[in-house]
Design an enzyme around this catalytic site. Sequence first.
Site, PDB file in Angstrom:
ATOM      1  N   THR A   1       0.835  -1.208   0.000  1.00 30.50           N
ATOM      2  CA  THR A   1       0.000   0.000   0.000  1.00 30.50           C
ATOM      3  C   THR A   1       0.868   1.255   0.000  1.00 30.50           C
ATOM      4  OG1 THR A   1      -1.846  -1.102   1.060  1.00 30.50           O
ATOM      5  CG2 THR A   1      -1.728   1.282   1.328  1.00 30.50           C
TER       6      THR A   1
ATOM      7  N   ASN B   1      -6.047  -8.842  -7.799  1.00 29.88           N
ATOM      8  CA  ASN B   1      -5.988  -9.561  -6.523  1.00 29.88           C
ATOM      9  C   ASN B   1      -7.230 -10.385  -6.249  1.00 29.88           C
ATOM     10  OD1 ASN B   1      -7.013  -6.822  -6.418  1.00 29.88           O
ATOM     11  ND2 ASN B   1      -7.348  -7.155  -4.246  1.00 29.88           N
TER      12      ASN B   1
ATOM     13  N   HIS C   1       4.611  -9.806   2.173  1.00 28.09           N
ATOM     14  CA  HIS C   1       3.816 -10.927   2.679  1.00 28.09           C
ATOM     15  C   HIS C   1       3.258 -11.801   1.568  1.00 28.09           C
ATOM     16  CE1 HIS C   1       0.419  -8.278   1.848  1.00 28.09           C
ATOM     17  NE2 HIS C   1      -0.397  -9.291   2.057  1.00 28.09           N
TER      18      HIS C   1
ATOM     19  N   CYS D   1     -10.960  -6.468   4.034  1.00 27.03           N
ATOM     20  CA  CYS D   1     -11.278  -5.043   4.049  1.00 27.03           C
ATOM     21  C   CYS D   1     -11.599  -4.532   5.441  1.00 27.03           C
ATOM     22  CB  CYS D   1     -12.428  -4.761   3.109  1.00 27.03           C
ATOM     23  SG  CYS D   1     -13.820  -5.830   3.413  1.00 27.03           S
TER      24      CYS D   1
END
Lengths: 362, 385
Positions: B58, B144, B194, B320
């Site tokens: 991000t 994704n 990750h 989310c």
Amino acid sequence: MRVLAALSGGVDSAVAAARAVDAGHDVVAVHLALSRRTSVQRCGSSGCCTPEDARDAGRTADLLGIPFYVWDLSERFQRDVIDDFLSGYAAGVTPNPCIRCNEHVKFSALLERALALGFDAVCTGHYARTATDPQTGLSTLHRAADQAKDQSYVLAVLDPERLSQVLFPLGDTTKSQVRREATERGLLVAEKPDSYDICFIEDGDTRAWLAARLGHRPGPVLDVHGEQIGQHDGAYAFTIGQRRGLRLGNPAADGSRRYVLAVDLPRNTVTVGPESHLDRRTLTGTAPSWCAPVPSPGARIGAQIRAHGSESPGTVEVSQGHVTVHLDRPVRGAAPGQTLVLYHGTQVLGASTLVLPGTDRG
Amino acid sequence: MFPEAIAAMTEELGRTGNPSSLHRSGRRAKRVVEESREKIAAALGAEPSEVIFTGGGTESDNLAVKGLFWERRKADSRRRRILISSVEHHAVLDAAEWLGRHSGADVCFLPVDANGRILLDEVEQALERDPDSVALVSVMSANNEVGTVQPVGEVAAVARRHGIPLHTDAVQAVGQLPIDFADCQADCLSLSGHKLAGPPGSGVLILRRGTPLTAVSHGGGQEMGLRSGTVSTAAACALGVAIELTTERRARTVERVTALRDELIDGVRRAVPDAILRGDPNPAGRLPGNAHFTFPGCEGDALLYLLEARGIECSTGSACQAGLPRPSHVLLAMGVNQTVARGALRFSLGHRTTSEEIRATVEALGPCVERARLAGLAGLPTGAR
């Protein structure tokens, strides 16, 4: 039993879920995302369903060691609670959004979904008691032990079948005991403030909320003789029995306080007058639902017309699709759209929607 | 995380030294960071000086989108347009929209086809309409949620013709697809630790040599002044180890995971014949480790609960905020309607997934879907049943 515990993120539902776990049930927690709001944290006593509440609910589930899910029922909530509230006010009636939410969301959409997923019951932190009638074998609803917190009024729309599918573990406990227990259990929400106001009106200003949605519709404020004595911004924002916010500059001739006596939406008028004009000895309700055997004609009952109101004794007559209550002493400020709940002792008999005397107008 | 990456990380956590310090232990830490930078560059066909360490995917996306926009806007105030695919991750989508609200950007969403692949004609048209007003283009390498691989090379060629920088969010792709930064013509590329069996909270932005970028965070001037803040030696070290292992094992892992993925897709189709595979139906057009379905009449979150009760963990879309389920913007951009989009389930397969797990999933799915359908109906208003 397989139990789905609804966790709001507050202390009541947390302790209720903890008690369900202690009782040996197989408990899964769910937090309902109901209103699509933008603020992240909750302020004061207003509102719920913020990410902060979801987090508190999730942390409660962690501490209880039970699985946790967030279910989005915001569409149902929007349609059956918020839109219903708005259209009610637009039509000049006063709906109770908490009752609608229990009726259509918590004990309908949520409960049906839980049953379909293989759960036996839904557990909430409501203050009310359920029992089984030894004669009929049907489930019954009763007032909570904590009179001040009793929520049987907002649950009175549930039928015996629904009542057999719910768990209210807090029914025999007082709020202060619940807080103490939450502290003892190490629940992080033990000190979280109670919520009182309408959850989807964030700042608690119902009139501004209505005005933003229903618009500015000025009209006259009339006295009991039909003379105009002031102006309002929209008759929809007024409720029978309301005293504040009338904006009448001069006091009444006799110096007494003035109350809203009638709201006429088609004519967009609000009629005000002395408190004594609010007295009603007869209440008429429509579309009754029963969670006990239908009372026999002339049976003695207690009637309640507000969530936090008191019970008034009287007698009841039930005819086709109607309930008429004759009260021993008059009540004040009965408004169409309000829910009339009938009690016998601590037991809830049923619920009905108030209409204006002699009419079917809801 | 790979055990080797965990070992490298924990060993490094036990040592002292700030890689920005000039003393001996600082120099030692610096050496570890630089060796890792070289490993990452080698694995991706980039140069060490093109590797910027960040705190995750991000952050890399934000740095790329905001940094490129501000830089280009500064050079030429007409450059206000940001062209992004409508299926970008929120890290790109929301960064661009934020620029729209706060920095005068005009965000232009590039449409995708029913499989979620960007339409090259539309990219070309959007650019050619007024190339001088475009600040940057951002198109992810692979999606994704539905796993569709994007034609980043082709998009880059178009952008390059007009001299416009292209950023690609490769968080999902690195590790699953061969990436050669020198070849791909993108100007910057984001990745996250990750997703490579490396440490969570670590990431990289690969920035092509000579591409001007404005910094987002300011402070000590680390990472060529583009990402201030002490670099975590342990995370950088473990990320280097992970990316090396991923690259080394990729061909074998991809072969194995692809076979398992196809087994899963076949199995799901047998167990639930009306399930719809989303994303590219051609196995070569989607990520090896991705299978994404919508199940008509089901709520994704009900399926999630039912599958988890049987020990199977999957996801409804992307993880989310507050776990709040919302119909995916990716599915909506692909033309899937709101109700159908709520019945989405995404299966992610990795180097640890086994054939037994696939069989167990397929076995559980039939009854779970049946039950979720009942619950799905229960959630609908009476009139809509």
